[in-house]
Write a protein that holds these residues in place. Structure first.
Motif, mmCIF file in Angstrom:
data_model
loop_
_atom_site.group_PDB
_atom_site.id
_atom_site.type_symbol
_atom_site.label_atom_id
_atom_site.label_comp_id
_atom_site.label_asym_id
_atom_site.label_seq_id
_atom_site.Cartn_x
_atom_site.Cartn_y
_atom_site.Cartn_z
ATOM 1 N N SER A 25 0.696 -1.267 0.046
ATOM 2 C CA SER A 25 -0.047 0.139 -0.020
ATOM 3 C C SER A 25 1.021 1.164 -0.118
ATOM 4 C CB SER A 25 -0.938 -0.134 1.040
ATOM 5 O OG SER A 25 -0.320 -0.104 2.371
ATOM 6 N N GLY A 26 0.329 2.303 -0.411
ATOM 7 C CA GLY A 26 1.220 3.564 -0.466
ATOM 8 C C GLY A 26 0.470 4.963 0.269
ATOM 9 N N LEU A 27 1.059 5.275 1.208
ATOM 10 C CA LEU A 27 0.459 6.270 2.072
ATOM 11 C C LEU A 27 1.057 7.668 2.003
ATOM 12 C CD1 LEU A 27 -0.060 4.297 5.508
ATOM 13 C CD2 LEU A 27 -1.878 4.370 3.552
ATOM 14 N N VAL A 28 0.453 8.755 2.274
ATOM 15 C CA VAL A 28 1.264 10.085 2.307
ATOM 16 C C VAL A 28 0.818 10.603 3.820
ATOM 17 C CG1 VAL A 28 1.322 12.234 1.383
ATOM 18 C CG2 VAL A 28 1.202 10.336 -0.241
ATOM 19 N N TYR A 29 1.736 11.142 4.331
ATOM 20 C CA TYR A 29 1.627 11.660 5.744
ATOM 21 C C TYR A 29 1.679 13.331 5.534
ATOM 22 C CZ TYR A 29 2.835 13.390 10.409
ATOM 23 O OH TYR A 29 2.786 13.745 11.370
ATOM 24 N N ASP A 30 0.693 14.038 5.978
ATOM 25 C CA ASP A 30 0.723 15.469 5.629
ATOM 26 C C ASP A 30 1.355 16.032 7.143
ATOM 27 O OD1 ASP A 30 -0.013 18.289 6.039
ATOM 28 O OD2 ASP A 30 -1.709 17.830 4.732
ATOM 29 N N VAL A 31 2.699 16.573 6.757
ATOM 30 C CA VAL A 31 3.318 17.289 7.852
ATOM 31 C C VAL A 31 2.760 18.406 8.618
ATOM 32 C CG1 VAL A 31 5.617 16.290 7.152
ATOM 33 C CG2 VAL A 31 4.899 18.851 6.380
ATOM 34 N N THR A 32 1.654 19.132 8.069
ATOM 35 C CA THR A 32 0.918 20.007 8.683
ATOM 36 C C THR A 32 -0.281 19.813 9.516
ATOM 37 O OG1 THR A 32 -0.335 20.707 6.607
ATOM 38 C CG2 THR A 32 1.664 21.635 6.750
ATOM 39 N N THR A 33 -0.714 18.697 9.217
ATOM 40 C CA THR A 33 -2.077 18.066 9.865
ATOM 41 C C THR A 33 -1.705 16.886 10.589
ATOM 42 O OG1 THR A 33 -2.690 16.453 8.112
ATOM 43 C CG2 THR A 33 -3.168 18.916 8.065
ATOM 44 N N GLY A 34 -0.674 16.063 10.446
ATOM 45 C CA GLY A 34 -0.357 14.825 11.044
ATOM 46 C C GLY A 34 -1.142 13.832 10.569
ATOM 47 N N ARG A 35 -1.992 13.858 9.507
ATOM 48 C CA ARG A 35 -3.158 12.739 9.236
ATOM 49 C C ARG A 35 -2.299 11.968 7.953
ATOM 50 N NH1 ARG A 35 -7.247 12.004 12.511
ATOM 51 N NH2 ARG A 35 -7.899 14.077 13.194
ATOM 52 N N VAL A 36 -2.501 10.969 7.660
ATOM 53 C CA VAL A 36 -1.932 10.150 6.743
ATOM 54 C C VAL A 36 -3.315 9.811 5.793
ATOM 55 C CG1 VAL A 36 -1.366 7.783 6.039
ATOM 56 C CG2 VAL A 36 -0.403 8.810 8.022
ATOM 57 N N GLU A 37 -3.215 9.739 4.416
ATOM 58 C CA GLU A 37 -3.820 9.714 3.239
ATOM 59 C C GLU A 37 -3.499 8.331 2.725
ATOM 60 O OE1 GLU A 37 -4.935 11.647 -0.992
ATOM 61 O OE2 GLU A 37 -3.922 12.762 0.214
ATOM 62 N N THR A 38 -4.504 7.745 2.403
ATOM 63 C CA THR A 38 -4.372 6.367 1.334
ATOM 64 C C THR A 38 -4.404 6.993 0.008
ATOM 65 O OG1 THR A 38 -5.232 4.922 3.265
ATOM 66 C CG2 THR A 38 -5.068 3.895 1.044
ATOM 67 N N VAL A 39 -3.063 6.502 -0.630
ATOM 68 C CA VAL A 39 -3.024 6.996 -1.932
ATOM 69 C C VAL A 39 -3.368 5.572 -2.953
ATOM 70 C CG1 VAL A 39 -1.779 7.878 -3.856
ATOM 71 C CG2 VAL A 39 -1.878 9.053 -1.510
ATOM 72 N N VAL A 40 -2.602 4.667 -2.278
ATOM 73 C CA VAL A 40 -2.727 3.244 -3.002
ATOM 74 C C VAL A 40 -3.258 2.052 -1.944
ATOM 75 C CG1 VAL A 40 -1.691 1.245 -4.264
ATOM 76 C CG2 VAL A 40 -0.844 3.793 -4.697
ATOM 77 N N PRO A 41 -4.371 1.758 -1.910
ATOM 78 C CA PRO A 41 -4.925 0.878 -1.075
ATOM 79 C C PRO A 41 -4.045 -0.481 -1.174
ATOM 80 C CG PRO A 41 -6.488 1.145 -2.800
ATOM 81 C CD PRO A 41 -5.496 2.192 -3.127
ATOM 82 N N GLU A 42 -4.336 -1.208 -0.138
ATOM 83 C CA GLU A 42 -3.760 -2.465 -0.175
ATOM 84 C C GLU A 42 -3.774 -3.407 -1.273
ATOM 85 O OE1 GLU A 42 -5.115 -4.363 3.587
ATOM 86 O OE2 GLU A 42 -3.447 -3.498 4.646
ATOM 87 N N THR A 43 -2.779 -3.559 -2.064
ATOM 88 C CA THR A 43 -2.984 -4.171 -3.371
ATOM 89 C C THR A 43 -2.264 -5.733 -3.315
ATOM 90 O OG1 THR A 43 -3.082 -2.122 -4.443
ATOM 91 C CG2 THR A 43 -2.460 -4.024 -5.618
ATOM 92 N N PRO A 44 -2.717 -6.988 -3.591
ATOM 93 C CA PRO A 44 -1.946 -7.991 -3.423
ATOM 94 C C PRO A 44 -0.947 -8.232 -4.690
ATOM 95 C CG PRO A 44 -4.353 -8.244 -3.861
ATOM 96 C CD PRO A 44 -4.131 -6.781 -3.940
ATOM 97 N N LEU A 45 0.146 -8.535 -4.382
ATOM 98 C CA LEU A 45 1.080 -8.986 -5.381
ATOM 99 C C LEU A 45 0.737 -10.217 -6.162
ATOM 100 C CD1 LEU A 45 4.305 -8.601 -3.163
ATOM 101 C CD2 LEU A 45 3.416 -6.641 -4.668
ATOM 102 N N ARG A 46 1.112 -10.163 -7.422
ATOM 103 C CA ARG A 46 0.984 -11.224 -8.216
ATOM 104 C C ARG A 46 1.985 -11.448 -9.217
ATOM 105 N NH1 ARG A 46 -2.301 -13.174 -5.063
ATOM 106 N NH2 ARG A 46 -4.399 -12.398 -5.009
#
Length: 176
Positions: free
Chosen positions: A155-176
């Motif tokens: 998965s891919g997350l982005v943390y906002d250093v001004t709010t302290g919140r994490v945004e899911t940019v790429v949800p959990e994706t299985p490898l194949r």
């Protein structure tokens, strides 16, 4: 300035109050996090990860570079060597980038970035260096292109250093 004496004192407090001698070399949460070295973005703190729950790799920008992939391969071998301590189940690889990353300050130095990514400077545009959402997508794509395992999610997350919140940019994706 934090000096060595202060660190030793803090370590004594840790050893007395929070040390867990029963931790194993394999993460209890079947999790690996790749994040940035920026002191504002300690992945364990930001994501609430407990001691021993995840393996954490930190580098400039939290990027999926050839060196990061080599480190992951080495950690995989360590995990195999200690298979009796591995928790069964699916593994979660989390790529954590963040806003206001110092990597964007390196954009004027294409030769340095090309060396870091081990690519020709002409290909740097594909790395989305100045956009954390774009760069996390790129790095998830790198992993999806090189890892192949049935028991792995990325998965891919982005943390906002001004709010302290994490945004899911790429949800959990299985490898194949």
């Amino acid at each position: 300035m934090t000096d060595t004496e202060d660190l030793v004192r803090r370590n004594a407090e840790f050893a007395d109050q929070r040390f867990a001698p029963d931790l194993r070399i394999n993460p209890s949460g079947n999790m690996m996090i790749v994040g940035c070295v920026d002191p504002r973005v300690d992945p364990a703190q930001v994501l609430g990860v407990r001691h021993g729950e995840a393996a954490v790799i930190r580098n400039v920008g939290g990027r999926m570079t050839p060196a990061t992939l080599r480190t992951m391969a080495m950690l995989g071998k360590v995990g195999q060597a200690n298979a009796d301590g591995r928790c069964p189940g699916t593994w979660n690889l989390v790529i954590l980038h963040h806003t206001n990353c110092g990597m964007t300050d390196l954009a004027p130095f294409p030769e340095l970035l090309a060396e870091y990514f081990e690519i020709p400077a002409a290909e740097l545009g594909e790395k989305s260096v100045s956009d954390p959402r774009g760069s996390v997508r790129v790095d998830v794509g790198v992993i999806l292109g090189v890892l192949h395992a049935d028991d792995f999610l990325v998965s891919g997350l982005v943390y906002d250093v001004t709010t302290g919140r994490v945004e899911t940019v790429v949800p959990e994706t299985p490898l194949r």
